[in-house]
Design an enzyme around this catalytic site. Structure first.
Site, PDB file in Angstrom:
ATOM      1  CG  ASP A 101       4.320  -0.381   5.925  1.00 18.57           C
ATOM      2  OD1 ASP A 101       4.839  -1.494   5.736  1.00 18.57           O
ATOM      3  OD2 ASP A 101       3.643   0.213   5.062  1.00 18.57           O
ATOM      4  CE1 TYR A 137       1.270   2.934   0.190  1.00 15.71           C
ATOM      5  CE2 TYR A 137       2.405   3.226   2.272  1.00 15.71           C
ATOM      6  CZ  TYR A 137       1.681   2.436   1.411  1.00 15.71           C
ATOM      7  OH  TYR A 137       1.354   1.162   1.782  1.00 15.71           O
ATOM      8  CE  LYS A 169       4.365  -1.450   1.846  1.00 12.31           C
ATOM      9  NZ  LYS A 169       4.324  -0.204   2.627  1.00 12.31           N
ATOM     10  CG  HIS A 223       3.750  -1.270  -3.150  1.00 14.41           C
ATOM     11  ND1 HIS A 223       3.843   0.076  -2.857  1.00 14.41           N
ATOM     12  CD2 HIS A 223       2.608  -1.689  -2.558  1.00 14.41           C
ATOM     13  CE1 HIS A 223       2.797   0.439  -2.121  1.00 14.41           C
ATOM     14  NE2 HIS A 223       2.042  -0.612  -1.937  1.00 14.41           N
TER      15      HIS A 223
END
Length: 303
Positions: A58, A63, A92, A125
């Site tokens: 994931d 990120y 996401k 997200h």
């Protein structure tokens, strides 16, 4: 924190069970999260995780490590002889990419970074006000085109999830929410059950406050397990998908060794009683906006 069984190696990895999503896709119930991990560390952690038996990975554009995850996937596949189809990759839609056309435009770059033609699960997200329905319509097109085998959401509360259900054509397969012994979000989980939406826990270990809890420690001692293993087992027995994060191989392996014991009804209830509904993210400050830098300013550093 000490781990039982001495120094852990990947030699006796357990089989990870799956859950079946509302479109029939099977999703591993335990996977590897890479939040707040650099590209270099993400590559290393993902490579180790695949070698140690993980198939669910994931990540997210927010990120900043999709490229590292993509490299780690390739290294892991090479080391194990597995194929892309053996993995379950989640990413996401970034808040700054939300809206109909921006979402359609962004997916190609994300797939390139991950070195794949499709993701198994594409999540929104955050429910950015004024944009999340249009973002969802674009995600439905991505799903129809086969670039995502399932689509879902993250951090949707009852109000916004209800609105999405009213305005979309595809019921989300997953709602990934903050869940651990300190926060349960029962109202959100109830709505997800009504619509056969799989709940996935981020921050499943709840950070230091949960990992140092003496009540859970007592339960862990009774099973000769760690507190982290007991927390993950507690969530798995509820049917949740969990994605604990670590860059340390011993913990990556230990987090997977949670299928060889069962918590009693009394132990489950004891951990349930620890709920304080205490978010790591202060939603009132986030205000469901389209902050292009994500929400990291409002996040406590919890695994």
């Amino acid at each position: 924190m000490a781990y039982n069984k001495g120094t852990l190696t990947g030699g006796d990895i357990m089989t990870i069970p799956t859950v079946t999503l509302n479109n029939g896709l099977k999703m591993p119930q335990l996977g590897m999260g890479v939040w707040k991990t650099s590209n270099r560390d993400a590559k290393q952690a993902v490579t180790m995780a695949i070698k140690d038996g993980y198939t669910l990975i994931d990540t997210a554009k927010q990120y900043g490590n999709e490229a590292g995850v993509g490299e780690g996937i390739q290294e892991g596949l090479k080391a194990t002889g597995k194929s892309r189809e053996d993995l379950f990759i989640t990413t996401k839609v970034f808040n700054g990419d939300q809206g109909y056309q921006p979402t359609l435009d962004a997916i190609e770059g994300q797939l390139d970074a991950l070195q794949t033609d499709y993701v198994d699960l594409l999540l929104m997200h955050w429910p950015v006000n004024g944009l999340y329905n249009a973002t969802w319509w674009a995600m439905e097109e991505i799903y129809a085109a086969g670039k995502a085998k399932a689509i879902g959401v993250c951090n949707f509360n009852v109000e916004r999830l209800s609105d999405l259900l009213d305005n979309g054509s595809v019921v989300p397969a997953v709602n990934q929410i903050e869940f651990n012994p300190r926060i349960h979000q029962d109202d959100v989980r109830d709505l997800c059950r009504q619509h056969n939406i799989q709940v996935e826990a981020w921050s499943p270990l709840g950070g230091g406050a949960a990992l140092s809890n003496p009540t859970i420690q007592t339960i862990a001692d009774a099973h000769q397990k760690t507190v982290a293993q007991v927390i993950l087992r507690w969530e798995l027995q509820q049917g949740l998908v969990v994605i604990p994060k670590s860059v340390h191989e011993e913990r990556i392996i230990a987090n997977q060794r949670v299928f060889d014991f069962t918590l009693t009804d009394t132990e489950m209830a004891t951990i349930f009683s620890l709920n304080t509904e205490e978010h790591a993210i202060w939603y009132d400050k986030f205000k469901w906006s389209g902050n292009p830098n994500g929400v990291d300013d409002y996040i406590d550093n919890r695994d």
